[in-house]
Design an enzyme around this catalytic site. Structure first.
Site, PDB file in Angstrom:
ATOM      1  N   THR A 183       0.858  -1.191   0.000  1.00  0.00           N
ATOM      2  CA  THR A 183       0.000   0.000   0.000  1.00  0.00           C
ATOM      3  C   THR A 183       0.893   1.239   0.000  1.00  0.00           C
ATOM      4  O   THR A 183       0.688   2.171  -0.789  1.00  0.00           O
ATOM      5  CB  THR A 183      -0.924  -0.008   1.236  1.00  0.00           C
ATOM      6  OG1 THR A 183      -1.803  -1.131   1.106  1.00  0.00           O
ATOM      7  CG2 THR A 183      -1.740   1.269   1.345  1.00  0.00           C
TER       8      THR A 183
ATOM      9  N   THR B 299      13.164   4.766  10.701  1.00  0.00           N
ATOM     10  CA  THR B 299      14.106   3.687  11.027  1.00  0.00           C
ATOM     11  C   THR B 299      13.617   2.398  10.372  1.00  0.00           C
ATOM     12  O   THR B 299      12.450   2.038  10.492  1.00  0.00           O
ATOM     13  CB  THR B 299      14.196   3.516  12.561  1.00  0.00           C
ATOM     14  OG1 THR B 299      14.601   4.765  13.098  1.00  0.00           O
ATOM     15  CG2 THR B 299      15.185   2.433  12.951  1.00  0.00           C
TER      16      THR B 299
ATOM     17  N   CYS C  61     -10.039  -6.577   1.829  1.00  0.00           N
ATOM     18  CA  CYS C  61     -10.390  -5.220   2.274  1.00  0.00           C
ATOM     19  C   CYS C  61     -11.809  -4.853   1.855  1.00  0.00           C
ATOM     20  O   CYS C  61     -12.534  -4.181   2.591  1.00  0.00           O
ATOM     21  CB  CYS C  61      -9.379  -4.195   1.771  1.00  0.00           C
ATOM     22  SG  CYS C  61      -8.770  -4.474   0.114  1.00  0.00           S
TER      23      CYS C  61
HETATM   24  N1  PMP Z   1      -1.859  -4.676  -4.367  1.00  0.00           N
HETATM   25  C1  PMP Z   1      -2.470  -5.867  -4.479  1.00  0.00           C
HETATM   26  C2  PMP Z   1      -2.750  -6.419  -5.843  1.00  0.00           C
HETATM   27  C3  PMP Z   1      -2.836  -6.580  -3.333  1.00  0.00           C
HETATM   28  O1  PMP Z   1      -3.439  -7.770  -3.448  1.00  0.00           O
HETATM   29  C4  PMP Z   1      -2.548  -6.021  -2.058  1.00  0.00           C
HETATM   30  C5  PMP Z   1      -2.933  -6.753  -0.775  1.00  0.00           C
HETATM   31  N2  PMP Z   1      -4.313  -6.963  -0.614  1.00  0.00           N
HETATM   32  C6  PMP Z   1      -1.912  -4.775  -1.995  1.00  0.00           C
HETATM   33  C7  PMP Z   1      -1.584  -4.124  -3.165  1.00  0.00           C
HETATM   34  C8  PMP Z   1      -1.581  -4.112  -0.676  1.00  0.00           C
HETATM   35  O2  PMP Z   1      -0.517  -4.756  -0.048  1.00  0.00           O
HETATM   36  P1  PMP Z   1      -0.198  -4.566   1.520  1.00  0.00           P
HETATM   37  O3  PMP Z   1      -1.134  -5.462   2.230  1.00  0.00           O
HETATM   38  O4  PMP Z   1       1.228  -4.987   1.649  1.00  0.00           O
HETATM   39  O5  PMP Z   1      -0.379  -3.132   1.827  1.00  0.00           O
END
Ligand code: PMP
Length: 384
Positions: A72, A237, A323
């Protein structure tokens, strides 16, 4: 109750290799990598080793690999940072309608700040075609961002081919790919790209750590300002145990990649065959999706009802992206692919990893027909 974990696109269990690297760093390498004393130097050495390992796998220079808190953050940093750094050259971005929210939301934020965006609609079977991307380019295009593998359907997009086609006509356009679901499963496409986002917890590494590749010379403004860590692109960090765990997990994934894909494909084929035998079941994943993902619908049973019924029998699956599922939102991916509402509302995603066992697939293939047969009359009665 035996557990059958088929939600690996949401997250994966931490592998032995990753757990032992994390434990070792937590317990004995506690210095701050920026400190000048012995413990700091030791921590910096450890961080550099993790960076070199990721760079080796990504076929990049270690200076082109930046650690952060997950994909993200990687997607937000790259999209917002590259667009803001390129503003003087142009304000047009090309992406797709099926990206993860961590790409779509920063793109929409840029749109609210004067950028214009072309959202390409992938074909349900053929995906995103290089011609489609070329057609969308404008004189003021500065960034193209197209995911490598879709998290809901497993569709693989030809990002290397797209990047080469874009670069052949306009070398200065920056090409980014969200590689979260493809990293460790497909050959890294980084040779053709300028920027690539990855996350540890999708390949048996820890949660809360990710990285991005940014080609040397490509300009990007940081999101996080502070102590100038990560070559000034990501202050804070460094999460050393996380980085070491990520490198160990990525190394193991890379080493076992081809054998694991073949094994997963066999397991996936068994699952698909079982689904096809269920009356009125519908496969939502395209035929050439990655071996990790099977999206299917059992209308008119609502996806959540199926997921709950499977969960009660020890099987963890998902209605789609975790999500969106947790917010009860209808999938923007399946909507963009043109599926009927009835199929979208019934969607269930099974996602495998290299640790998925033949027993787990056998259990779900045995349970599915009975579960559908039991729930369908109830769903039909409620909907009548
Ligand atoms: N991009 C894709 C295609 C994902 O499947 C996800 C995770 N659901 C993310 C981005 C986000 O990754 P993170 O959980 O490491 O923030």
């Amino acid at each position: 109750m035996q557990t059958t974990y088929l939600d690996n696109n949401a997250t994966t269990p931490v592998s032995e290799e990753a757990a032992s690297a994390i434990r070792r760093c937590l317990q004995s390498v506690y210095g701050n990598p920026s400190s000048l004393h012995m413990l700091g130097i030791e921590a910096e050495r450890e961080l550099n080793a993790a960076r070199r390992e990721l760079a080796r796998i990504l076929r990049a220079d270690p200076r082109e690999v930046y650690f952060c808190s997950g994909a993200t953050e990687a997607n937000n940093t790259l999209i917002s940072g590259i667009a803001r750094a390129s503003r003087a050259r142009g304000t047009h971005i090309v992406t797709t309608t099926v990206e993860h929210p961590s790409v779509l939301e920063p793109v929409q934020e840029l749109e609210r700040n004067g950028f214009s965006v072309s959202y390409l609609a992938p074909h349900p079977v053929r995906g995103v075609l290089p011609e489609q991307v070329l057609d969308a380019l404008r004189a003021d295009t500065v960034l193209v961002s197209i995911m490598q593998v879709n998290n809901e359907t497993g569709a693989i997009f030809p990002v290397e081919e797209i990047a080469r086609a874009v670069k052949a006509v306009r070398a200065e356009i920056v090409v980014h790919s969200d590689g979260v679901q493809g990293f460790g499963k497909l050959a890294p496409p980084t040779a053709a790209l300028d920027a690539y986002s990855v996350s540890a917890h999708k390949l048996h590494g820890p949660k809360g750590v990710g990285a991005f590749f940014l080609r040397d010379g490509v300009r990007c403004k940081p999101l996080l300002l502070g102590g100038g860590h990560e070559h000034g692109l990501r202050a804070g960090t460094e999460n050393l145990p996380g980085a070491a765990g990520f490198a160990a997990a990525a190394g193991a994934a890379e080493q076992q990649r081809e054998a694991a894909q073949q094994r997963m494909q066999r397991l996936k084929d068994e699952l698909v065959t079982a689904i096809e035998q269920i009356p009125d079941a519908q496969l939502l994943s395209p035929p050439h999706a990655l071996a990790t993902t099977v999206a299917a619908a059992f209308p008119p049973i609502p996806g959540e009802v199926m997921v709950n019924a499977l969960s009660e029998q020890g099987v963890s699956a998902s209605t789609g992206a975790a999500c969106a599922a947790s917010r009860g939102k209808r999938s923007h991916v399946l909507e963009a692919l043109g599926f009927e509402r009835r199929s979208i509302d019934s969607a269930v995603r099974f996602s495998l990893s290299r640790l998925t066992t033949a027993d787990e697939i056998r259990r779900v293939t045995e349970l599915l027909p009975h579960t559908v047969a039991r729930l369908r009359p109830v769903a039909e009665r409620v909907l009548r």
